[in-house]
Design a protein around this motif. Structure first.
Motif: not given
Length: 165
Positions: A18-19, A21-23, A25-26
């Motif tokens: 999830s981390f 994936q968050n990067e 998306l960022r």
């Protein structure tokens, strides 16, 4: 106890996904609203390297051709050099010669944007907000395909840009 250990390991792995994936998306969301940017290409090769299709001008022309249908204006080099306030798509191609006459190469792409460093009195600088790259290796008779690989690599940026705009 075994079940608890397994559960903790799974939670750790899932939080890592999830981390990451968050990067992603960022990085992608940093492309929202960009209306213009410049394109800069840098090519590093061995001293006596002579493949004509792998020079800055040819690669830049091919990349610009690939980007022609993006909903954005591409800033010309003269205007780009006058100010550091424009976003830049930067591609670095590094080609090496191995002792067995093969040619390892790396393609690294960054999208730089002007940013303010909040923790440093809002000092303005440039920072990479999107990054991608790849590596490969070819024999001497296949050097010309590196330019095709470079243009195909830029599709990652193009797809992210179109997705966000």
């Amino acid at each position: 106890m075994k079940k608890l250990s397994l559960l903790l390991v799974l939670l750790f792995i899932c939080s890592g996904f999830s981390f990451a994936q968050n990067e992603v998306l960022r990085e992608q969301s940093s492309l929202i609203g960009i209306t213009e940017f410049g394109v800069v290409v840098n090519v590093e090769t061995p001293v006596d390297f002579e493949e004509k299709s792998l020079n800055v001008a040819t690669l830049k022309r091919q990349i610009l051709e690939n980007f022609k249908d993006l909903p954005v204006s591409i800033i010309n080099e003269r205007r780009l050099q006058r100010s550091d306030e424009y976003p830049i798509f930067y591609l670095h191609l590094n080609i090496m010669r191995a002792s067995n006459n093969t040619y390892p190469f790396s393609i690294e792409m960054n999208f730089y944007q002007p940013v303010k460093l909040v923790l440093n009195r809002d000092m303005q600088t440039m920072a990479s907000t999107w990054n991608s790259g790849q590596v490969g290796i070819v024999s001497e008779d296949l050097l010309s395909i590196i330019s095709t690989e470079v243009v195909q690599a830029t599709d990652a940026f193009k797809e992210n840009f179109q997705k966000m705009n």
